[in-house]
Design a protein around this motif. Sequence first.
Motif, mmCIF file in Angstrom:
data_model
loop_
_atom_site.group_PDB
_atom_site.id
_atom_site.type_symbol
_atom_site.label_atom_id
_atom_site.label_comp_id
_atom_site.label_asym_id
_atom_site.label_seq_id
_atom_site.Cartn_x
_atom_site.Cartn_y
_atom_site.Cartn_z
ATOM 1 N N GLU A 85 0.841 -1.211 0.000
ATOM 2 C CA GLU A 85 0.000 0.000 0.000
ATOM 3 C C GLU A 85 0.871 1.255 0.000
ATOM 4 N N ASP A 86 2.002 1.187 0.710
ATOM 5 C CA ASP A 86 2.857 2.389 0.845
ATOM 6 C C ASP A 86 3.436 2.861 -0.480
ATOM 7 N N VAL A 87 3.654 1.938 -1.435
ATOM 8 C CA VAL A 87 4.286 2.359 -2.694
ATOM 9 C C VAL A 87 3.318 3.113 -3.615
ATOM 10 N N ILE A 88 2.026 3.076 -3.287
ATOM 11 C CA ILE A 88 1.039 3.687 -4.185
ATOM 12 C C ILE A 88 1.334 5.180 -4.407
ATOM 13 N N ARG A 89 1.840 5.848 -3.345
ATOM 14 C CA ARG A 89 2.088 7.297 -3.501
ATOM 15 C C ARG A 89 3.225 7.596 -4.479
ATOM 16 N N PHE A 90 4.000 6.586 -4.838
ATOM 17 C CA PHE A 90 5.084 6.811 -5.804
ATOM 18 C C PHE A 90 4.633 6.528 -7.245
ATOM 19 N N MET A 91 3.381 6.121 -7.414
ATOM 20 C CA MET A 91 2.892 5.740 -8.744
ATOM 21 C C MET A 91 2.246 6.933 -9.453
ATOM 22 N N ASP A 92 2.554 7.074 -10.751
ATOM 23 C CA ASP A 92 1.866 8.082 -11.556
ATOM 24 C C ASP A 92 0.509 7.538 -11.999
ATOM 25 N N PHE A 93 0.466 6.228 -12.253
ATOM 26 C CA PHE A 93 -0.787 5.589 -12.690
ATOM 27 C C PHE A 93 -0.955 4.265 -11.955
ATOM 28 N N LEU A 94 -2.214 3.851 -11.825
ATOM 29 C CA LEU A 94 -2.500 2.523 -11.282
ATOM 30 C C LEU A 94 -3.355 1.771 -12.293
ATOM 31 N N ASP A 95 -3.030 0.498 -12.478
ATOM 32 C CA ASP A 95 -3.883 -0.384 -13.261
ATOM 33 C C ASP A 95 -5.226 -0.510 -12.492
ATOM 34 N N ALA A 107 -3.660 -1.972 -3.619
ATOM 35 C CA ALA A 107 -2.466 -2.782 -3.291
ATOM 36 C C ALA A 107 -1.691 -3.026 -4.585
ATOM 37 N N VAL A 108 -0.397 -2.699 -4.535
ATOM 38 C CA VAL A 108 0.475 -2.847 -5.711
ATOM 39 C C VAL A 108 1.571 -3.854 -5.387
ATOM 40 N N ASN A 109 1.711 -4.881 -6.246
ATOM 41 C CA ASN A 109 2.827 -5.812 -6.033
ATOM 42 C C ASN A 109 3.787 -5.825 -7.230
ATOM 43 N N THR A 110 3.449 -5.024 -8.262
ATOM 44 C CA THR A 110 4.300 -4.971 -9.460
ATOM 45 C C THR A 110 4.349 -3.538 -9.965
ATOM 46 N N ILE A 111 5.576 -3.046 -10.173
ATOM 47 C CA ILE A 111 5.724 -1.668 -10.674
ATOM 48 C C ILE A 111 6.473 -1.689 -12.003
ATOM 49 N N LEU A 112 5.937 -0.936 -12.947
ATOM 50 C CA LEU A 112 6.577 -0.787 -14.257
ATOM 51 C C LEU A 112 7.139 0.629 -14.347
ATOM 52 N N PHE A 113 8.434 0.730 -14.698
ATOM 53 C CA PHE A 113 9.051 2.048 -14.890
ATOM 54 C C PHE A 113 9.170 2.312 -16.379
ATOM 55 N N GLU A 114 8.468 3.343 -16.853
ATOM 56 C CA GLU A 114 8.683 3.816 -18.225
ATOM 57 C C GLU A 114 9.561 5.060 -18.107
ATOM 58 N N ASP A 115 10.020 5.595 -19.255
ATOM 59 C CA ASP A 115 10.919 6.750 -19.205
ATOM 60 C C ASP A 115 10.346 7.902 -18.396
ATOM 61 N N GLY A 172 1.549 1.140 -11.340
ATOM 62 C CA GLY A 172 1.422 0.035 -10.381
ATOM 63 C C GLY A 172 0.370 -0.968 -10.805
ATOM 64 N N PHE A 173 0.682 -2.243 -10.617
ATOM 65 C CA PHE A 173 -0.234 -3.335 -10.965
ATOM 66 C C PHE A 173 -0.406 -4.259 -9.756
ATOM 67 N N ASN A 174 -1.442 -5.095 -9.808
ATOM 68 C CA ASN A 174 -1.572 -6.172 -8.820
ATOM 69 C C ASN A 174 -1.674 -7.499 -9.555
ATOM 70 N N THR A 175 -0.653 -8.326 -9.437
ATOM 71 C CA THR A 175 -0.679 -9.623 -10.122
ATOM 72 C C THR A 175 -0.957 -10.774 -9.145
ATOM 73 N N ASP A 176 -1.144 -10.462 -7.855
ATOM 74 C CA ASP A 176 -1.473 -11.515 -6.872
ATOM 75 C C ASP A 176 -2.835 -12.143 -7.199
ATOM 76 N N VAL A 177 -3.744 -11.320 -7.705
ATOM 77 C CA VAL A 177 -5.088 -11.836 -8.036
ATOM 78 C C VAL A 177 -4.945 -12.892 -9.136
ATOM 79 N N HIS A 178 -4.169 -12.554 -10.160
ATOM 80 C CA HIS A 178 -3.921 -13.507 -11.250
ATOM 81 C C HIS A 178 -3.263 -14.779 -10.685
#
Length: 272
Positions: A68-78, A86-94, A99-105
């Motif tokens: 949950e804490d990393v959400i404030r560092f995200m520009d976008f959320l899936d 809740a974010v467990n996967t972060i993608l860095f573009e330029d 932020g994504f959640n792949t635990d559900v998958h």
Amino acid sequence: MYLNLGLIGNPLSHTLSPSIHSRFLVSAGLNGGYACFETPSKEQLPDVFSLLKKFRFRGVNVTVPYKEDVIRFMDFLDPLAEDLQAVNTILFEDDYTKGFNTDVHGFAETLRENSLDFSGSKVLMLGCGGAAKAVLRCLKDYEDIRLTVINRDTEKAEKILKFLNFDNAEIYDYNYISREAAYDAVINATSIGLDGSPFINMKKTICTKAAVDLQYKPWVTPFLQCYADSGCKIINGFSMLVHQAHKAFEIWTGRKAEIDMQDLIKLSGAVN
Ligand code: NDP
């Protein structure tokens, strides 16, 4: 190009993610590495993110206690990460982070692999912390599921279920376990036993189809030991771990790595 991948969390000493992602990199023919950033306090997260950006990381996973804490560092959320907060996967573009959640998958794939369909089933879930959110998101899709949730902190469980709009579940504390009851499935989403302590006594809680644990070490976890001789299917959290990692890898690279489950089990030393 060298692909920098990694993991943020605390503690990380026992994580299997580096082994799994190294295998995925090899199978996809990509050059890269997966580094662990053990982060003792959330006050250190800004420094960790600066470092990840400086060294042009492509992606990181996030585990306990920072989903949950990393959400404030995200520009976008899936949308799924947004829904669960809740974010467990972060993608860095330029120029942005997403932020994504792949635990559900991961959990959904575990159920699919084991041909488990909980429609119309009576299901008991033990625990209602961060990982339980992903489980609940999956269970919500089953029609007429009758869910009972047990948590020490029942108010917290109520809040999570309400937040996820799961409005037909019963919530109790652990005194409920002392009553005799039968379920099609019992799911352990607690961290009980991770420190080597025994699991609670489940003798009065009968499970007819499947006992599912989110933990995976030892292979037959303390919770699964309660049902090992009961005749129901017992399933640990290794498949969830692999599938959430597989989805994260696809988000970072656009490629589907090969999943050789037997090889990953051996490589990870997960079977004791
Ligand atoms: P959290 O810390 O968010 O939640 C822990 C849960 O365990 C809470 O429900 C907590 O209850 C309960 N709990 C802890 N200790 C006790 C105790 N002594 N007695 C009763 N209940 C207890 O952790 P997560 O939800 O992130 O993780 C839960 C489990 O799932 C862990 O074992 C973790 O390793 C596993 N996991 C596995 C994944 C996989 O891919 N296989 C992915 C993510 C997690 P309370 O709320 O009352 O404090």
